[in-house]
Design a protein around this motif. Structure first.
Motif, PDB file in Angstrom:
ATOM      1  N   MET A   1       0.917  -1.193  -0.335  1.00 14.04           N
ATOM      2  CA  MET A   1       0.204   0.018   0.221  1.00 14.04           C
ATOM      3  C   MET A   1       1.293   0.972  -0.142  1.00 14.04           C
ATOM      4  N   LYS A   2       0.701   2.052  -1.097  1.00 16.68           N
ATOM      5  CA  LYS A   2       1.002   3.732  -0.952  1.00 16.68           C
ATOM      6  C   LYS A   2       0.964   4.430  -0.003  1.00 16.68           C
ATOM      7  N   LYS A   3       1.102   4.349   0.750  1.00  9.26           N
ATOM      8  CA  LYS A   3       0.466   6.721   2.175  1.00  9.26           C
ATOM      9  C   LYS A   3       0.799   7.589   1.302  1.00  9.26           C
ATOM     10  N   ILE A   4       0.089   8.267   0.542  1.00  7.21           N
ATOM     11  CA  ILE A   4       0.273   9.489   0.163  1.00  7.21           C
ATOM     12  C   ILE A   4      -0.237  10.915   0.934  1.00  7.21           C
ATOM     13  N   ILE A   5       0.439  11.825   0.091  1.00  6.11           N
ATOM     14  CA  ILE A   5      -0.145  13.286   1.358  1.00  6.11           C
ATOM     15  C   ILE A   5      -0.539  13.845  -0.314  1.00  6.11           C
ATOM     16  N   PHE A   6      -1.103  14.579  -0.619  1.00  4.03           N
ATOM     17  CA  PHE A   6      -1.425  15.056  -2.098  1.00  4.03           C
ATOM     18  C   PHE A   6      -1.685  16.178  -1.321  1.00  4.03           C
ATOM     19  N   ASP A   7      -0.834  17.397  -2.234  1.00  2.00           N
ATOM     20  CA  ASP A   7      -0.382  18.799  -2.536  1.00  2.00           C
ATOM     21  C   ASP A   7      -1.151  19.480  -3.503  1.00  2.00           C
ATOM     22  N   THR A   8      -2.402  20.051  -3.262  1.00  3.24           N
ATOM     23  CA  THR A   8      -2.670  20.737  -4.985  1.00  3.24           C
ATOM     24  C   THR A   8      -3.867  21.873  -4.613  1.00  3.24           C
ATOM     25  N   ASP A   9      -4.159  21.899  -5.536  1.00  5.72           N
ATOM     26  CA  ASP A   9      -5.349  23.392  -5.851  1.00  5.72           C
ATOM     27  C   ASP A   9      -6.230  22.731  -6.157  1.00  5.72           C
ATOM     28  N   PRO A  10      -7.401  22.409  -6.279  1.00  6.24           N
ATOM     29  CA  PRO A  10      -8.244  21.822  -6.845  1.00  6.24           C
ATOM     30  C   PRO A  10      -8.745  22.549  -7.860  1.00  6.24           C
ATOM     31  N   GLY A  11      -9.347  23.266  -8.489  1.00  4.42           N
ATOM     32  CA  GLY A  11      -8.950  22.776  -9.935  1.00  4.42           C
ATOM     33  C   GLY A  11      -9.540  21.500 -10.574  1.00  4.42           C
ATOM     34  N   ILE A  12      -9.821  21.414 -11.876  1.00  2.00           N
ATOM     35  CA  ILE A  12     -10.504  20.399 -12.332  1.00  2.00           C
ATOM     36  C   ILE A  12      -9.621  19.038 -12.472  1.00  2.00           C
ATOM     37  N   ASP A  13      -8.171  19.316 -12.960  1.00  3.47           N
ATOM     38  CA  ASP A  13      -7.146  18.411 -13.638  1.00  3.47           C
ATOM     39  C   ASP A  13      -6.510  18.178 -11.657  1.00  3.47           C
ATOM     40  N   ASP A  14      -6.572  19.060 -11.083  1.00  6.45           N
ATOM     41  CA  ASP A  14      -6.664  18.477  -9.488  1.00  6.45           C
ATOM     42  C   ASP A  14      -7.812  17.288  -9.193  1.00  6.45           C
ATOM     43  N   ALA A  15      -9.040  17.920  -8.948  1.00  4.17           N
ATOM     44  CA  ALA A  15      -9.995  17.028  -8.294  1.00  4.17           C
ATOM     45  C   ALA A  15     -10.140  15.655  -9.471  1.00  4.17           C
ATOM     46  N   MET A  16      -9.769  15.578 -10.678  1.00  2.00           N
ATOM     47  CA  MET A  16      -9.507  14.489 -11.387  1.00  2.00           C
ATOM     48  C   MET A  16      -8.653  13.603 -10.887  1.00  2.00           C
ATOM     49  N   ALA A  17      -7.409  13.966 -10.659  1.00  2.18           N
ATOM     50  CA  ALA A  17      -5.732  13.135  -9.894  1.00  2.18           C
ATOM     51  C   ALA A  17      -6.594  12.512  -8.401  1.00  2.18           C
ATOM     52  N   LEU A  18      -6.883  13.256  -7.821  1.00  2.34           N
ATOM     53  CA  LEU A  18      -7.563  12.906  -6.356  1.00  2.34           C
ATOM     54  C   LEU A  18      -8.182  11.770  -6.623  1.00  2.34           C
ATOM     55  N   LEU A  19      -9.768  11.614  -7.277  1.00  2.54           N
ATOM     56  CA  LEU A  19      -9.967  10.751  -7.351  1.00  2.54           C
ATOM     57  C   LEU A  19      -9.758   8.911  -7.953  1.00  2.54           C
ATOM     58  N   LEU A  20      -8.779   9.547  -9.645  1.00  3.53           N
ATOM     59  CA  LEU A  20      -7.644   8.486  -9.570  1.00  3.53           C
ATOM     60  C   LEU A  20      -7.102   8.280  -8.031  1.00  3.53           C
ATOM     61  N   ALA A  21      -6.315   8.447  -7.505  1.00  2.00           N
ATOM     62  CA  ALA A  21      -5.935   7.906  -5.807  1.00  2.00           C
ATOM     63  C   ALA A  21      -7.053   7.690  -4.622  1.00  2.00           C
ATOM     64  N   HIS A  22      -8.090   8.549  -4.986  1.00  6.23           N
ATOM     65  CA  HIS A  22      -9.164   7.238  -4.181  1.00  6.23           C
ATOM     66  C   HIS A  22      -9.200   5.916  -5.096  1.00  6.23           C
TER      67      HIS A  22
END
Length: 321
Positions: free
Chosen positions: A1-22
């Protein structure tokens, strides 16, 4: 399992990346730290809280600062992401989600120290939070597993900049922070325009995603209508490049990327502000601001077909932790 902290400025493509991670079954989304850029810090933090609430994320959220290290503010990218940062979709005025009492850089320091060797930082916005954390507590460099950044442009595949002719927007937004983070004592991979502008999601792809993913598809389709219109108006494209999700994809499928190592400096002022300069040679010149810097990794190529299929498969699996 890869533990991450996602540093982000959502953002449309940020949201897409966050959902991919989730949605990715081998990622544990420990925390989300917010920064400014695609929208104001107030909007990006609200958007992160909204995404957490809407999709049932367990990650803590910590709000970052609202100004770059050089104190030179840039306007939010509302032309690209809409006034609210998520393509102007309707967002509830009241979001019943708690925020960390710690400011983002202190949250990073505390979480990394509490889980030594376990946390990967994935940063897809200005690097202000990471720079403030590593400056305040340089010892965390040895405790972080790796740092993956969506940022920079190194000229591969003809890609040199997207905000200026020679600067990518995240780096331009806080070049001092970028230079600090890239040259800190931790392993960094930059996933920049060299690969993010090689990967393209068409409107037809988004339509297929919409009908194939019960959990995420309609939401992704809705927020990307504004984004796709910008790309069509600006570049005549029937879809858009895939920036922030590339950082998450590198974490889970590094084998589809080609990389190289070298030393990097960021231009912090003048007409080339935000330009990322990569030195691959080991030769030490008589005047050499690169020689004492750590070797870091940049992504220079990607298989876009495999990328899009992998994104589609993960999002449509509807699996969450």
């Amino acid at each position: 399992m890869k533990k991450i902290i996602f540093d982000t400025d959502p953002g449309i493509d940020d949201a897409m990346a966050l959902l991919l991670a989730h949605a990715c079954s081998d990622i544990e989304l420990v925390g989300i730290t917010t920064t400014f850029g695609n929208a104001s810090i107030e909007n990006t933090t609200r958007n992160a809280l909204y995404l957490k609430q809407k999709f049932g994320m367990s990650a803590e959220i910590a709000k970052g600062v609202n100004i770059p290290l050089d104190q030179v503010r840039t306007e939010p990218a509302t032309l690209v992401h809409g006034e609210n940062g998520l393509g102007d979709i309707k967002i509830p005025k009241i979001i019943d989600t708690q925020i960390s009492p710690l400011i983002a850089h202190d949250y990073l320091i505390e979480t990394i120290k509490n889980q030594p060797g376990e946390i990967t930082l994935v940063a897809v916005g200005r690097l202000t939070n990471l720079a403030m954390a590593i400056k305040k507590a340089p010892e965390i460099g040895k405790l972080v597993k790796e740092v993956i950044i969506m940022g920079g442009a190194f000229g591969h595949n003809g890609h040199t900049g997207n905000l200026t002719p020679f600067a990518e927007a995240n780096v331009y937004g806080d070049p001092m922070a970028a230079d600090i983070v890239i040259n800190a004592d931790w392993p960094v991979t930059l996933v920049g325009l060299d690969v993010t502008q090689q990967t393209f999601m068409s409107n037809a792809y988004l339509e297929k995603l919409r009908v194939s993913s019960a959990k995420y598809g309609q939401f992704i389709y809705d927020i990307t209508r504004f984004y796709a219109k910008f790309y069509n108006d600006d570049l005549g494209l029937d879809g858009f490049y895939v920036h922030d999700s590339s950082a998450i994809m590198y974490l889970v499928a590094p084998q589809i990327f080609t990389t190289k190592q070298g030393r990097i400096r960021v231009i912090t002022d003048g007409p080339a502000k935000g330009h990322t300069l990569f030195k691959s040679s080991d030769r030490v010149f008589s005047i050499d601001e690169w020689a004492a810097r750590p070797k870091q990794t940049i992504a220079i190529n990607v298989d876009p077909q495999v990328f899009n299929q992998r994104y589609f498969d993960v999002i449509c699996s509807d699996e969450t932790d």
